[in-house]
Design a protein around this motif. Structure first.
Motif, PDB file in Angstrom:
ATOM      1  N   CYS B 131      47.717  30.374  44.294  1.00  0.00           N
ATOM      2  CA  CYS B 131      47.820  30.005  45.711  1.00  0.00           C
ATOM      3  C   CYS B 131      48.126  31.208  46.605  1.00  0.00           C
ATOM      4  O   CYS B 131      48.015  31.129  47.817  1.00  0.00           O
ATOM      5  N   TRP B 132      48.542  32.312  46.004  1.00  0.00           N
ATOM      6  CA  TRP B 132      48.771  33.519  46.807  1.00  0.00           C
ATOM      7  C   TRP B 132      47.465  34.270  47.076  1.00  0.00           C
ATOM      8  O   TRP B 132      47.444  35.152  47.945  1.00  0.00           O
ATOM      9  N   THR B 133      46.414  33.952  46.333  1.00  0.00           N
ATOM     10  CA  THR B 133      45.224  34.813  46.295  1.00  0.00           C
ATOM     11  C   THR B 133      44.790  35.325  47.658  1.00  0.00           C
ATOM     12  O   THR B 133      44.398  36.484  47.813  1.00  0.00           O
ATOM     13  N   GLY B 147      47.672  43.395  36.364  1.00  0.00           N
ATOM     14  CA  GLY B 147      46.423  42.937  35.716  1.00  0.00           C
ATOM     15  C   GLY B 147      46.055  41.565  36.270  1.00  0.00           C
ATOM     16  O   GLY B 147      46.918  40.771  36.652  1.00  0.00           O
ATOM     17  N   GLU B 148      44.753  41.259  36.313  1.00  0.00           N
ATOM     18  CA  GLU B 148      44.302  40.022  36.939  1.00  0.00           C
ATOM     19  C   GLU B 148      44.826  38.787  36.198  1.00  0.00           C
ATOM     20  O   GLU B 148      45.246  37.812  36.810  1.00  0.00           O
ATOM     21  N   LEU B 149      44.799  38.834  34.863  1.00  0.00           N
ATOM     22  CA  LEU B 149      45.197  37.640  34.104  1.00  0.00           C
ATOM     23  C   LEU B 149      46.695  37.367  34.249  1.00  0.00           C
ATOM     24  O   LEU B 149      47.109  36.207  34.400  1.00  0.00           O
ATOM     25  N   GLU B 150      47.488  38.398  34.243  1.00  0.00           N
ATOM     26  CA  GLU B 150      48.924  38.201  34.457  1.00  0.00           C
ATOM     27  C   GLU B 150      49.168  37.656  35.869  1.00  0.00           C
ATOM     28  O   GLU B 150      49.975  36.756  36.067  1.00  0.00           O
ATOM     29  N   PHE B 151      48.432  38.203  36.827  1.00  0.00           N
ATOM     30  CA  PHE B 151      48.626  37.727  38.196  1.00  0.00           C
ATOM     31  C   PHE B 151      48.365  36.219  38.294  1.00  0.00           C
ATOM     32  O   PHE B 151      49.077  35.497  38.991  1.00  0.00           O
ATOM     33  N   PHE B 152      47.352  35.758  37.592  1.00  0.00           N
ATOM     34  CA  PHE B 152      46.990  34.340  37.715  1.00  0.00           C
ATOM     35  C   PHE B 152      47.731  33.436  36.715  1.00  0.00           C
ATOM     36  O   PHE B 152      47.345  32.301  36.501  1.00  0.00           O
ATOM     37  N   ASN B 239      41.309  32.335  39.973  1.00  0.00           N
ATOM     38  CA  ASN B 239      40.529  31.911  41.132  1.00  0.00           C
ATOM     39  C   ASN B 239      39.039  32.189  40.872  1.00  0.00           C
ATOM     40  O   ASN B 239      38.653  33.324  40.612  1.00  0.00           O
ATOM     41  N   THR B 240      38.222  31.122  40.940  1.00  0.00           N
ATOM     42  CA  THR B 240      36.820  31.232  40.525  1.00  0.00           C
ATOM     43  C   THR B 240      35.937  30.474  41.508  1.00  0.00           C
ATOM     44  O   THR B 240      36.297  29.388  41.977  1.00  0.00           O
ATOM     45  N   LEU B 241      34.781  31.055  41.808  1.00  0.00           N
ATOM     46  CA  LEU B 241      33.852  30.418  42.742  1.00  0.00           C
ATOM     47  C   LEU B 241      32.760  29.681  41.958  1.00  0.00           C
ATOM     48  O   LEU B 241      32.107  30.286  41.109  1.00  0.00           O
ATOM     49  N   PRO B 242      32.543  28.417  42.270  1.00  0.00           N
ATOM     50  CA  PRO B 242      31.608  27.592  41.482  1.00  0.00           C
ATOM     51  C   PRO B 242      30.177  27.722  41.990  1.00  0.00           C
ATOM     52  O   PRO B 242      29.525  26.725  42.307  1.00  0.00           O
ATOM     53  N   TRP B 243      29.666  28.929  42.048  1.00  0.00           N
ATOM     54  CA  TRP B 243      28.384  29.190  42.694  1.00  0.00           C
ATOM     55  C   TRP B 243      27.226  29.373  41.727  1.00  0.00           C
ATOM     56  O   TRP B 243      26.103  29.671  42.177  1.00  0.00           O
ATOM     57  N   ASP B 244      27.480  29.236  40.443  1.00  0.00           N
ATOM     58  CA  ASP B 244      26.434  29.591  39.466  1.00  0.00           C
ATOM     59  C   ASP B 244      25.126  28.837  39.688  1.00  0.00           C
ATOM     60  O   ASP B 244      24.049  29.338  39.367  1.00  0.00           O
ATOM     61  N   LYS B 245      25.213  27.616  40.207  1.00  0.00           N
ATOM     62  CA  LYS B 245      24.007  26.802  40.361  1.00  0.00           C
ATOM     63  C   LYS B 245      23.512  26.761  41.809  1.00  0.00           C
ATOM     64  O   LYS B 245      22.544  26.046  42.123  1.00  0.00           O
ATOM     65  N   GLY B 246      24.194  27.489  42.660  1.00  0.00           N
ATOM     66  CA  GLY B 246      23.816  27.478  44.073  1.00  0.00           C
ATOM     67  C   GLY B 246      25.031  27.196  44.927  1.00  0.00           C
ATOM     68  O   GLY B 246      26.116  26.927  44.403  1.00  0.00           O
ATOM     69  N   LEU B 247      24.849  27.255  46.246  1.00  0.00           N
ATOM     70  CA  LEU B 247      25.982  27.124  47.157  1.00  0.00           C
ATOM     71  C   LEU B 247      25.985  25.798  47.919  1.00  0.00           C
ATOM     72  O   LEU B 247      26.843  25.569  48.763  1.00  0.00           O
ATOM     73  N   SER B 248      25.018  24.927  47.638  1.00  0.00           N
ATOM     74  CA  SER B 248      24.977  23.649  48.359  1.00  0.00           C
ATOM     75  C   SER B 248      26.019  22.693  47.814  1.00  0.00           C
ATOM     76  O   SER B 248      26.521  22.864  46.693  1.00  0.00           O
TER      77      SER B 248
END
Lengths: 536, 536
Positions: B131-133, B147-152, B239-248
């Motif tokens: 939530c700090w991202t 490191g990213e993994l420790e941060f998350f 924190n991950t963006l679910p864009w693999d299949k498109g942005l719609s």
């Protein structure tokens, strides 16, 4: 490029532009002088070819409306759900995409909606004379000759040999001055009543929309009692615009609700349905194109240039995208490809929501039919039926409007979404009724093809088509001959019509081998044929 | 005016413009020279005031984000139906309109959604570190350090004394070159995976949107197993963006469906719900503004002029209409009054359809709750619950997006209409279930006020508020003191924060007389707090 070079270039360009303008103005002035020198055209000159002798550019482009000749059977090729929603109304028999203005009389004769009248045998058309209102300049001639109330009295076949020239010059132009004028009395009355503008103060740009709004509007046929000169009591069905409360879909609905108007009782659901005509002008007025000062003619009759002369094309474009470089791209600075890609995505949104609305409402009709069959009472059904009425009104208002999506995409999406919402509200109520009568899991029958949908709507397409073929080969040909004798037929139209009429197959004795119009895809246009006046 | 006069005027104007340009270019060049001469700013300089010493115009406008300080309690003042739709999720407790960037850390501390952690007593925040991202430049510093993994890994309170400076210069600028850069690893990964553009080939104009898209996007916290340097197994929520299949909206839904992701199980309906964050960039990309080449900064950070210097305002405008003359009217040539009237009507359409969707889905939740109470089985309920999931995803996607209606009105109307459609489909199915269990006429309870809705959702607002007040006065103040000792706190921020923190009331012994944050309308912002990872 350095800045001083820019300045120099701008100056040179401006000088060149000035010279070109001067040439152009000179040629346009010559053209105007020719117009001023033209002998007056007589009042009620219904023959557009007569006007065309003096205005050859406008006339020859007008004749190009002939190019829009594709028959598209909307019920069969695009959306069979329409058949369900219009069950019990003539549109469920036959509804094709409108073709060019040139074809409007032929298409009205051919469509199953006007029936197969035979005055000699006492068989009238199911439609009133009001269906001629928008068909051509003969209408103004007849209203002047017979009076408005007489014109709007009787059935469609009454004027079969009188309205013989499709929409033309006399419908929108003053024959003396060539100024834009409206020739149908309903529009001026409605404009003044609605307060959208003062009719007598309309600007030229207003008129470039209002001449179109004579026909491209929502209207109904108002039953009006009158007494003719012989003292006979009659009821006219007068073409009337329901604009007293405003031009929005909700304001027009309120108008109809308050006078208790219904176009027809739905054959399956028994819902009291309002049929929208084609509220093009109403929706256009909600659009950004309208707010930015455009008129119908700006996109549908774009300016064209022939040598040094610039004039308004009278090849009225049903779809301005067909001349995109002359219309849209004038303002939207994009490549044709880029612009079309944007439009494509916009249209996909429309189709998605429109499909939802069509299916939701059609399903509601079929579910209501089932509920009636199971014994639901009128009291139980009424709330759901009123939702269907509201939903279908919105659906039809948005979809019946020609090109509503271009005119006002956001307004159209709103209206169609509302339509679905009401359709689904009806279905929620109907689901409770169905469950009460032991059919909570009822699944409406398949209406995914025109054949299936018309079977559900109880339409005998072959019978209708055969009757129509007979009409075209007998009564319609006779009308044609009578019109010729009356001398009101435009010779150019006559010349074009002979091969058209000859094309109709002669019916066989037993009717079994004849080729019916619907089977040859010779479908009709989007003529209104509302006449039901049942109370809510 | 004659044509030759026009040409002369154009030429004169062009010359004047050239002279003005020359002056302007000279001043801008002087400015650029000053930038070039500026000593480098050190890496991970989280104190924006340090950057501001060299870029006073940008910094002083950045500090003006402080002006957007209005608390608007969305649940109470605008739409209590949200409480029902988010029942079982932290947003149902508290959701306010986002304020200026300046307030983002304070608003996140104050909102009930982050809970009242007390590490000394072993009470964690209900939210993860993720939530700090988006909260500020300390995040990049911590990712580089830990490191990213420790941060998350871990809960929100873990970095309470570390993330102490709100979004600032270091989040979007390279300290050496001042070039625009993105500093969060999730965006580059998602851009490359989605194929919308090649990240390393992004233009300056692309970057003027991508720096915003670091946060103004849809995302989720992907559970990721890892082993730390001591060999301890941990689970990071990355924190991950679910864009693999498109942005719609549909493509992102498909992504979530395929990995079986659910943000939370709805407390009332038990539907497996997806919570949308704020897919601003995704919706913006569907818009005509995007297609015409605009970037976020064009409207939200317009160019301003001070004397001869033109620069990008860093007072990031939540609503560009607040500076309409500098933004919209640059391209839309209209009077302010005329333009606002058009916007008003557009927004009315959005509110109409959004209200329908909210009510439809909220009603479906309550009807589902009733069906469960009556004994409906999971098998019976599943189809309706999946409709609710689909409807709520669309509803939230459209509404959670900041300013979606300006970004893409047609796309938003489409999505909201779809939301209602699915909500109503669920209700049709639920109506049959309710009828089966003898409640075909069930009417969902009233949720027209925040109080009524929160009572239905089982929220004890007073208890939550009291705990929050204690947290703010104890743990939060201690975090503030620790941060000061660490020396990462921007002195300017510290100066501003002291009065802010002192403003919190001290709780009474019995808790009875304290003034709770919610009662004083000190509500939170629109931080995502998703953490549920339940399978569908």
């Amino acid at each position: 490029m350095k800045k001083y070079q820019v300045v120099t270039s701008v100056s040179v360009l401006a000088i060149v532009a000035m010279l070109l303008l001067t040439v152009s103005v000179r040629e346009n002035k010559a053209d105007q002088a020719r117009i001023a020198a033209t002998p007056e055209i007589k009042a009620f000159e219904v023959r557009s070819s007569e006007w065309g002798r003096h205005y050859p550019r406008q006339y020859s482009t007008y004749m190009q409306t002939k190019k829009s000749d594709a028959f598209i059977d909307v019920l069969g090729d695009l959306e069979p759900g329409l058949v369900i929603n219009w069950a019990g109304y003539a549109f469920s028999k036959d509804y094709s995409r409108p073709r060019g203005h040139y074809y409007m009389l032929e298409d009205q004769a051919v469509t199953l909606r006007t029936g197969a009248p035979d005055p000699a045998k006492g068989i009238p058309s199911p439609q009133p004379t009001a269906c001629w209102t928008c068909k051509g300049p003969d209408v103004s001639r007849l209203i002047a000759r017979d009076g408005e109330l007489e014109f709007f009295t009787g059935t469609w076949d009454k004027y079969g040999s009188e309205v013989v020239n499709p929409v033309g010059c006399a419908d929108c132009h003053d024959p003396k001055t060539m100024k834009l004028v409206t020739t149908r009395p309903h529009l001026k009355r409605a404009v003044d009543a609605s307060g959208i503008l003062k009719y007598d103060e309309a600007t030229q740009q207003d008129m470039r929309s209002l001449v179109c709004a004579q026909c491209h509007i929502e209207y109904y046929f108002k039953p009006t009692e009158w007494t003719d000169k012989n003292g006979e009591k009659k009821v006219a069905k007068v073409n009337t615009l329901p604009w007293d409360k405003g031009l929005s879909v909700e304001a027009i609905e309120q108008y109809y609700d308050e006078i208790g108007f219904t176009d027809y009782t739905h054959k399956l659901s028994k819902a009291p349905i309002l049929k929208a005509q084609h509220p093009d002008y109403e929706l256009f007025r909600t659009s950004i194109h309208f707010k930015r000062g455009l008129a119908c003619a700006d996109c549908h009759m774009p300016y064209v240039r022939e040598g040094g002369v610039k004039y308004t094309s009278h090849q009225i474009l049903g779809n301005p995208l067909d001349s995109i470089g002359n219309t849209c791209l004038n303002c939207h600075h994009d490549s044709e490809e880029g612009f079309r890609a944007i439009i494509k995505r916009k249209l996909e949104r429309k189709y998605e929501l429109a499909k939802q609305a069509t299916v939701s409402i059609a399903t509601a009709h079929l579910e209501a039919q089932k509920a009636w069959e199971l014994g639901a009472s009128e009291e139980e059904m009424r709330p759901a039926l009123m939702d269907i009425r509201k939903g279908q009104w919105r659906w039809d208002f948005a979809l019946a409007s020609h090109g509503s999506f271009f005119h006002a995409p956001e307004e159209m999406l709103r209206i169609v979404a509302d339509a679905t919402h009401y359709g689904q509200e009806a279905r929620i109520k109907l689901r409770a009724i169905l469950a009460k009568y032991g059919a909570g899991d009822y699944v409406a029958p398949d209406f995914s093809t025109k054949e299936k949908a018309q079977a559900l709507a109880g339409i005998d397409l072959l019978k209708e088509s055969r009757e129509k073929t007979r009409f075209l080969n007998t009564v319609r040909k006779e009308w044609f001959n009578e019109a010729k004798k009356k001398g009101v037929f435009d010779p150019q139209g006559e010349q074009d019509m002979i091969p058209f009429i000859s094309a109709w197959p002669v019916p066989a004795e037993d009717g079994s081998t004849e080729k019916a119009p619907m089977e040859t895809k010779a479908a009709g246009e989007q003529t209104p044929d509302r006449q039901a006046t049942e109370k809510l």
